[in-house]
Structures are given as structure tokens and as C-alpha cells.
Design a protein around this motif. Sequence first.
Motif, PDB file in Angstrom:
ATOM      1  N   UNK A 204     -31.202  28.513  20.644  1.00  0.00           N
ATOM      2  CA  UNK A 204     -31.027  29.463  21.733  1.00  0.00           C
ATOM      3  C   UNK A 204     -31.987  29.242  22.910  1.00  0.00           C
ATOM      4  N   UNK A 205     -33.191  28.793  22.614  1.00  0.00           N
ATOM      5  CA  UNK A 205     -34.187  28.600  23.673  1.00  0.00           C
ATOM      6  C   UNK A 205     -33.678  27.591  24.706  1.00  0.00           C
ATOM      7  N   UNK A 206     -33.007  26.525  24.239  1.00  0.00           N
ATOM      8  CA  UNK A 206     -32.491  25.511  25.178  1.00  0.00           C
ATOM      9  C   UNK A 206     -31.251  26.024  25.898  1.00  0.00           C
ATOM     10  N   UNK A 213     -34.039  23.562  32.998  1.00  0.00           N
ATOM     11  CA  UNK A 213     -34.542  22.459  32.168  1.00  0.00           C
ATOM     12  C   UNK A 213     -33.812  22.299  30.836  1.00  0.00           C
ATOM     13  N   UNK A 214     -33.087  23.327  30.402  1.00  0.00           N
ATOM     14  CA  UNK A 214     -32.336  23.224  29.154  1.00  0.00           C
ATOM     15  C   UNK A 214     -31.195  22.226  29.259  1.00  0.00           C
ATOM     16  N   UNK A 215     -30.743  21.966  30.489  1.00  0.00           N
ATOM     17  CA  UNK A 215     -29.565  21.103  30.675  1.00  0.00           C
ATOM     18  C   UNK A 215     -29.790  19.683  30.162  1.00  0.00           C
ATOM     19  N   UNK A 216     -30.963  19.112  30.477  1.00  0.00           N
ATOM     20  CA  UNK A 216     -31.241  17.724  30.064  1.00  0.00           C
ATOM     21  C   UNK A 216     -31.348  17.647  28.538  1.00  0.00           C
ATOM     22  N   UNK A 217     -32.008  18.632  27.946  1.00  0.00           N
ATOM     23  CA  UNK A 217     -32.178  18.643  26.485  1.00  0.00           C
ATOM     24  C   UNK A 217     -30.819  18.801  25.802  1.00  0.00           C
ATOM     25  N   UNK A 218     -30.028  19.750  26.310  1.00  0.00           N
ATOM     26  CA  UNK A 218     -28.713  19.987  25.723  1.00  0.00           C
ATOM     27  C   UNK A 218     -27.844  18.737  25.840  1.00  0.00           C
TER      28      UNK A 218
END
Length: 290
Positions: A204-206, A213-218
Amino acid sequence: CAKREGRNRATAFEPRLREAQLARIGIRDALGLAIAAGQLALHYQPQVCARTGRLQGAEALLRWTHPDLGTVPPSMFIPIAEEGRLIIELGRWVVAEACRQMAAWHAAGHGYVRVAVNLSVRQTRDEALPAFIDHVLRTTAVPARCLELEVTESVLMEDTDLAVSQLARLRARGLQLSIDDFGTGYSSMAYLRRLPIDKLKIDMAFVQAVPGEGEAIASAILAMADAFGLQVVAEGVETTAQRDFFRDAGCQHLQGYLFGRALPATEFAASWLVAHGTPGAPGDDSGRHP
Ligand code: C2E
Ligand code: MG
Ligand code: MG
Ligand code: MG
């Protein structure tokens, strides 16, 4: 002197420490009685198809209503249960109750809805777990493919061989396996390849760091999952922007308050199994291959 100072400091904290300890013991004892007292329930949160928004399954989330304390959140009592064998007993109750509910929905004409239950690390090391799950599936007549197990990356941290072989045994019987809170643990790609899994649930954090910034990780998690042939669930989806991002990025499943919160079984059935159509109902084959 240092020794005296240390002792003074210890006594200053002692009453609060003792209070916290007593509260923990109180909760543990009360929790031990909760199953027999009928204070536990499973609530069901919908998981939908990212492309169509249709129901694909549900995650079962444990709820405890204590007569004096009221609703105790799982974040408060699961860690206490995990300190000992109580989690084994609680976890078995969860598996049995989820299967009992699936069978009841099936008998009521709703078809089998795939239900995911959370397994604690300690449960994956319980050597009686595969036989217990077999027994529950047999007695409820729920197809193995309708039951999904969610484990966190922490199963890979200790006693990996036993946990991995137990999970592999269960998956060989047709159960679905997913990694919960993915991205928050320490599992390397090498470890991940060892795990016999079907799905990753992006933490959920990402998800909630989208847009941003969650976009690159996801995107990195989705690319890796694609390469390994794994399905992905984004959990904690609260906005339409997050929904659109994950759908467009090729994520298959979505879960979050945008679609619905976890509901008691009867409310879940009323809002999702009746109103939104039932997976597996005539003319709908989405539920036949959950
Ligand atoms: P989890 O398995 O990662 O479950 C997802 C949690 O996120 C649930 O909280 C759910 O209500 C919440 N959630 C879902 N969508 C949203 C959203 O859009 N926004 C926000 N802010 N939250 C959302 P819950 O029910 O409080 O459970 C917390 C944790 O307790 C679970 O995290 C799981 O680790 C544990 N847990 C719950 N039930 C069980 C159980 O039966 N067995 C075990 N071992 N652990 C359980
Ligand atoms: Mg979960
Ligand atoms: Mg999670
Ligand atoms: Mg969690």
C-alpha cells in the motif's frame, strides 16, 4: 554514579512498562478465549479486475469484538498472537471459517468466490498445516483453486526450506499463493524465484505514493512480475488516479477503499455477490477460473 543513574532511569519507566506488559498478557488471555466465545469474525474486502472493475475475489480480514474493549484492530492482536502458538489456532479458525463461508455462498447460488486468507510466518512452519487445509477443503467441498494464501516476504527470512516446501505442497494441490506487502521486505530476486507463487501484492505504501515516487517502484515490480509470469495486485487503491495508473501499467487486480472496504459476510454478499453479479453464475465465466 552510572549504575545508580541507570537504576533510577529503570524505575521511572517501570510502572509504564509493567502496565504495557499486563495489557499484553490481558489481551493474550482474552484472545485465547475469543474463538470459543464467538468473538471473531471475518470481513471480506473485494478485489476487482483492473480492466473491467468486476469482482474477482475477496481478502478475508480478521475482526475481533471484545465485550469491553470493543473492536480490537488486527494490528493490535495479531502480533500478540504471533508470539506463541495462539496464532496457529487463530490461523486455523480463519482457514476453516473462510471455507465454510465459501461453501455457504456456493449453496446460496453465488458460485465460488475466491477468498484469500493471511498466513502468519509461524503457520508456514506448522508441519500439520497442509493436512489441516486438505481436511478443511475436503469437508467443505471447496475447490482448492478458490482458496488463496497470502504470506509476507518474511517467510524467506528464517527456516526457509521448511516454509518453502510446505507452501510448495499446498500450491501443488491447486491453492493460489501470493506475497503480501511486496516491496517492504528483504527478499532478493534469487529468493523470490525459489518461492512457488502466483501473485505479488504491491504494498500500500507504494500504491499510495502514486502519483509520485511510487510510480517508478510500481513499474519496476510490474516488469519483474511480468518476467517471472506472476500476477500483480495493487492494494490500498483509494483514488481514480491510482486506479488508472495501475490499469494502464498492466496490473491485473486492484483492491482498496475506492472499490470497497472489508464488510461482514452478509453485507459483502448483498453488495458484491448480488448487486454486482456473481462470478461463476450462468453467462459469466470469470469465476470459473478464479
Ligand atoms: P494486509 O493483509 O496487508 O491487509 C490489508 C489491510 O489494509 C487491511 O487492514 C485492509 O482493511 C487495509 N486496506 C485495504 N484497502 C485499503 C485502503 O484503500 N486504504 C487503507 N488505508 N487501508 C486499506 P486490516 O484489516 O486492519 O488488517 C491489517 C493487517 O492485519 C493485515 O494486513 C494482515 O497483515 C493482518 N491480518 C488481518 N487479518 C489477518 C488474519 O486472519 N491472519 C493474519 N495472520 N493476519 C491478519
Ligand atoms: Mg493480506
Ligand atoms: Mg498487505
Ligand atoms: Mg500487512
